[in-house]
Design a protein around this motif. Structure first.
Motif, mmCIF file in Angstrom:
data_model
loop_
_atom_site.group_PDB
_atom_site.id
_atom_site.type_symbol
_atom_site.label_atom_id
_atom_site.label_comp_id
_atom_site.label_asym_id
_atom_site.label_seq_id
_atom_site.Cartn_x
_atom_site.Cartn_y
_atom_site.Cartn_z
ATOM 1 N N LEU A 62 6.511 -5.379 2.162
ATOM 2 C CA LEU A 62 5.503 -4.933 1.203
ATOM 3 C C LEU A 62 5.227 -3.445 1.378
ATOM 4 N N ARG A 83 6.154 11.257 -12.499
ATOM 5 C CA ARG A 83 5.741 9.902 -12.178
ATOM 6 C C ARG A 83 4.570 9.844 -11.187
ATOM 7 N N LYS A 84 4.707 10.667 -10.133
ATOM 8 C CA LYS A 84 3.663 10.629 -9.113
ATOM 9 C C LYS A 84 2.320 11.100 -9.647
ATOM 10 N N MET A 110 0.729 8.485 -11.836
ATOM 11 C CA MET A 110 0.089 7.411 -11.078
ATOM 12 C C MET A 110 -1.236 7.885 -10.498
ATOM 13 N N GLU A 152 7.936 -1.509 -0.215
ATOM 14 C CA GLU A 152 7.910 -1.609 -1.675
ATOM 15 C C GLU A 152 6.830 -0.719 -2.270
ATOM 16 N N VAL A 153 5.681 -0.650 -1.597
ATOM 17 C CA VAL A 153 4.615 0.222 -2.091
ATOM 18 C C VAL A 153 5.102 1.667 -2.081
ATOM 19 N N GLU A 154 5.818 2.012 -1.019
ATOM 20 C CA GLU A 154 6.335 3.375 -0.929
ATOM 21 C C GLU A 154 7.338 3.640 -2.057
ATOM 22 N N GLN A 155 8.157 2.640 -2.354
ATOM 23 C CA GLN A 155 9.149 2.821 -3.419
ATOM 24 C C GLN A 155 8.500 2.951 -4.788
ATOM 25 N N ALA A 156 7.263 2.496 -4.916
ATOM 26 C CA ALA A 156 6.602 2.606 -6.215
ATOM 27 C C ALA A 156 6.433 4.061 -6.627
ATOM 28 N N TYR A 157 6.273 4.970 -5.651
ATOM 29 C CA TYR A 157 6.151 6.378 -6.016
ATOM 30 C C TYR A 157 7.336 7.208 -5.560
ATOM 31 N N HIS A 158 8.253 6.613 -4.823
ATOM 32 C CA HIS A 158 9.494 7.268 -4.418
ATOM 33 C C HIS A 158 10.663 6.379 -4.781
ATOM 34 N N PRO A 159 10.899 6.135 -6.054
ATOM 35 C CA PRO A 159 11.877 5.109 -6.418
ATOM 36 C C PRO A 159 13.276 5.418 -5.913
ATOM 37 N N LEU A 200 1.745 -9.207 -2.608
ATOM 38 C CA LEU A 200 0.604 -8.309 -2.429
ATOM 39 C C LEU A 200 -0.699 -9.015 -2.775
ATOM 40 N N PHE A 233 -0.670 -1.280 -7.735
ATOM 41 C CA PHE A 233 0.044 -0.162 -7.138
ATOM 42 C C PHE A 233 -0.694 1.170 -7.196
ATOM 43 N N PHE A 274 1.737 9.523 0.292
ATOM 44 C CA PHE A 274 1.753 9.738 -1.152
ATOM 45 C C PHE A 274 1.256 11.141 -1.483
#
Lengths: 562, 562
Positions: free
Chosen positions: A428, B73-74, B77, A431-438, B466, B548, B558
């Motif tokens: 998890l 993107r960042k 968000m 995955e959270v990190e990938q949400a802003y660093h795809p 999550l 997210f 982030f």
């Protein structure tokens, strides 16, 4: 599907179970302390059940006489799933044929008997028997059979673990992650070697605990039964008050027995490969293992929290079991503080020293009950020394969460296993990190080692997803089919149905046993209706076999496809 | 991180909120029915809050005056997450500055005010206000501000939906899955077009419902407030008895109002793109949509089950709200059956016809309460017409499960969304199949269309993971920090803490509002301590923004990384 091969392998299971039943027979005899007028039905019941086992074994052997070919993945899964179904039915026979009583009024129904058998084999320890201590209702030899299903079940889990180790499946990836040492080959010889090592560790610990309990003044019968219950993380006791009983027996040192069992529950929840490393004097492997360190950390943190909140709320020793325990505990029956005052000279005023004396005592008491209960629940054993159903909401809530964590992989403990939670949390986080660093793809690391990422991460999430789905469906089923009278007629409140039912599902799916309310520490599953009991049987099997091999038995295409 | 650009965009949010506050001002004036002696504080409070909004907007605009570059993107968000944080703080100002009373004794604290603001913007509808109907404690203009936060929040969700549509993210894959029609391009023009269409559908339905409610004899104030609460799936009412209130008002047709609102709640839980298709006379798109069909099926099945179990347990009209409703419902106050007997000639014995009359009546009543409550909970609106806290355990349990399902994607409803559950179930089914057929890789299909499998399947599982983790952590937090006195001091039992706390977390995380026990249909969140309220504020935000964008605000890397 190679059905002939299936039958041949299942025949072995039937014969093994029949053979094990023979070990319960002696306890019916006067030479071993049995009162024949009570034990007679149990004795003949066991013999009848043995006959059935051997007959079933012979028929299956006959059906499988033309078996040929190899054991492929699908057959292996089917054998595992079906052998537990077979074990449930055969293991129920002694209860049924002996006419054992569920309560003082009613004998066990076929569903009751299967529930008790499955609870034993799956090392859950949930029971429908209320009159454990009266041989008129539950013969001793049947009681011994009940505890020995734990031993058999625990052994089955270890065999299963080895089988998973030998397969090229996702399970292997999981195992590799927490298998210490550089050697990862898995030839046939190595698997056999591993199986023997694990079995010897398991049997050795059972023996060691039996001896220790004997030295602590338990009878051989009680020592064996409680060793089986402990090392399989089962939880069947021979007393309704569970381990709390010994604190009320003159000549038994309650706290000492509890702490001995706590230690062995802790070991039973540890990966047996690591215990083997300990045996061959390589403790570093144990200390370096991430899963084990997390397991110890969770136990320590939760125990401290439960002690703190428990002291703040005055939780401990509120009830029969615990109060009785508390009294004998300090070997000062009834008037502990007064007694102290008489023997020791009191230098200052009357109140202060007695309070000073009081506080460390209640802290020790809190530590004793908390540590025992936290270890018992997290390892999914389910023994009780205090009525934790009366503890404060924080303690009850955190125990419910612990039920889902469970022991380490490769132990006899149930639950989701500590390693899955570690991987779940790490997945998890990534995955959270990938949400802003795809674009950044980082491997999942465990103790510095990267893990084959995608497949394992998905498998962990799928496992949690299935548990969630099964939990929700089973919860709705339970509250739907179970009438309010199951609560109201037995001194409970049906307003607690939602949380009680949730604890039933959690306690069976994770193979623990006791929960809250109607199935609280001093209660049992006896009053549930047959549909709920059937559900719980299924949940115990699901939880014990890590879902998949049981789920697929219900998928038609599993049987149809080649 | 392009902070200047962030400030510039946040300035717009602050000014928009300030502008909207102006719309609440007229309700303080005598011309609009306000009693000035009560409204004065509210009026000045609103003006003060507007000043703060504009001042904050100006400062942010100043900080962002050198903004340049694109919105990546960042930044996108960060803007979404921070704008909801900003809205919570600014939206709380009118409550604080007007000195609105939380209860008859206490004014709102800053935490209370933020709770109420966040509950409005996130369209949750959970409230801390107990004296809604007394302008001395809660001025009408403040009450209007409270409801209009729903309208603003609902609009924000639609804008967000369009923003997700326009991004090359996983959200797009999700949208594509259930976006009907062959055109999948997403140029800038098309996004703007879509945004306008959705906004017009939303505003149009708000207007239409307001007119209908006016025709049903509600005041303009009540009609507007309830339209806002319905179409945003919010749930703030202007009465403590929620929608159940209207059944007690002479001249109002309770059942008719309830059914009108039921219909519009149902629409608010439908994908707005599909409602647009309906507007342009393409109903086939709606009927062909898998998600919508599942949504309708779940509502229908659960309603029937709740009617059946409710009738079996005699659930309906047990309490104040419902009894009052039941009486006026049939326009036969108090002695409904007796009255019937007098007017109609009774051919046979006294008893039989009255029972015949009785049954269809209570069935209609059951259908009325059940349908309303099931739709209200599943769409995550949270209006109440009966005290469902007193219903049978099955109905309570299934409503708790519905909370996690929620509305359709692209609606204003909260929860996990129906489409996620469809994909979740399909993913798990495929995974079970892969357990015994590892080599077969089948694509996930939705309505016959294959879906880019791996990434979407993983994302769905991550989302459920999550939610599970957050739910468990928040539950433990609530039972830990909330003292038993929150229950005991207000006529509840702290024995219900575990289940009540679970319902609090479910009701805020999924943006519903009411739950069980202390926060039951006729209760509210006023008695919780500040830490719990802060947690709930956070949960409402998390649930509304689909986790997210809020979670990442708390991840240091982030902010650090370029």
């Amino acid at each position: 599907m190679n059905l002939a091969l299936l039958c041949r392998l299942l025949a072995l299971v039937a014969i093994l179970i029949g053979g094990f039943m023979a070990l319960s027979l002696p306890w019916a005899l006067p030479a071993f302390g049995g009162q024949w007028q009570y034990e007679r039905d149990g004795f003949w019941g066991l013999l009848g059940a043995m006959a059935i086992c051997f007959a079933v074994g012979a028929v299956l052997r006959l059906l499988g006489r033309k078996a040929s070919g190899q054991l492929f993945r699908k057959e292996a899964m089917a054998v595992v799933g079906l052998s537990w179904v077979l074990a449930t039915v055969l293991g129920a026979m002694p209860y049924l044929l002996s006419g054992t009583y569920r309560t003082a009024e009613a004998r066990m129904s076929p569903v009751d008997a299967m529930f008790e058998a499955q609870s034993g084999f799956s090392t859950t320890g949930a029971t429908v028997l209320t009159e454990l201590e009266d041989a008129h209702f539950v013969p001793r030899c049947i009681l011994f059979w009940r505890s020995s299903t734990h031993f058999l079940g625990g052994m089955g889990i270890i065999v299963l673990f080895v089988a998973i180790l030998g397969q090229g499946s996702a399970g292997k990836a999981l195992m590799r992650a927490e298998m210490p040492g550089p050697s990862h080959e898995s030839g046939h010889a190595r698997i056999q070697h591993t199986a023997w090592v694990l079995f010897l560790v398991y049997a050795g610990l059972n023996g060691l605990l039996t001896v220790l309990l004997l030295l602590e003044n338990l009878s051989l019968f009680d020592a064996l039964c409680h060793a089986f219950g402990t090392m399989a993380t089962g939880g069947f006791s021979t007393y309704s008050d569970s381990i709390g009983h010994f604190a009320t027996v003159p000549g038994c040192n309650g706290p000492l027995i509890e702490m001995t069992i706590t230690l062995f529950m802790f070991l039973a929840g540890t990966n047996f490969m690591l215990l083997y490393a300990l045996v061959i004097f390589r403790p570093k492997r144990l200390l370096a293992d991430i899963e084990w360190r997390t397991y110890v950390t969770i136990l320590a943190v939760v125990t401290v929290a439960v002690i703190g909140f428990g002291l703040a709320h005055g939780d401990f020793g509120q009830n029969g079991t615990a109060r009785a325990g508390a009294e004998v505990d300090d070997e000062q029956p009834a008037t502990a503080v007064d007694h102290e005052r008489e023997t020791e000279p009191v230098p200052e005023g009357d109140d202060k020293p007695s309070r000073d004396k009081d506080e460390p005592q209640s802290f020790l008491q809190a530590a004793r009950y908390s540590l025992f209960q936290v270890v018992s629940i997290m390892t999914t054993t389910g023994f009780c020394s205090d009525d934790f159903d009366r503890w404060n909401s924080f303690s009850k809530g955190i125990l419910l969460v612990l039920m889902f964590i469970g022991g380490c992989a490769g132990s006899t403990g149930g639950g989701l296993k500590v390693i899955r939670h570690i991987l779940f949390a790490k997945t998890l986080r990534l995955e959270v990190e990938q949400a802003y660093h795809p674009s950044v793809v980082r491997p999942l690391r465990l103790g510095g080692q990267p893990i084959e990422a995608q497949i394992l991460r998905k498998n962990i999430l799928v496992y949690f997803g299935l548990i969630l789905g099964i939990f929700a469906a089973a919860w709705i089923f339970t509250i739907t089919v179970e009438p309010n009278s199951t609560w109201n007629d037995y001194g409970h409140k049906h307003e607690h149905k939602l949380i009680d039912a949730a604890s039933c599902v959690a306690a069976t799916l994770n193979n623990i046993g006791p929960g809250y309310g109607v199935i609280g520490a001093t209660k049992n599953y006896t009053n549930f209706t047959a549909p709920s009991k059937l559900l719980f049987i299924w949940l115990m099997m699901l939880g014990r076999l890590e879902l998949f091999v049981i789920i697929i038995l219900f998928v038609p295409s599993f049987w149809r496809s080649p």
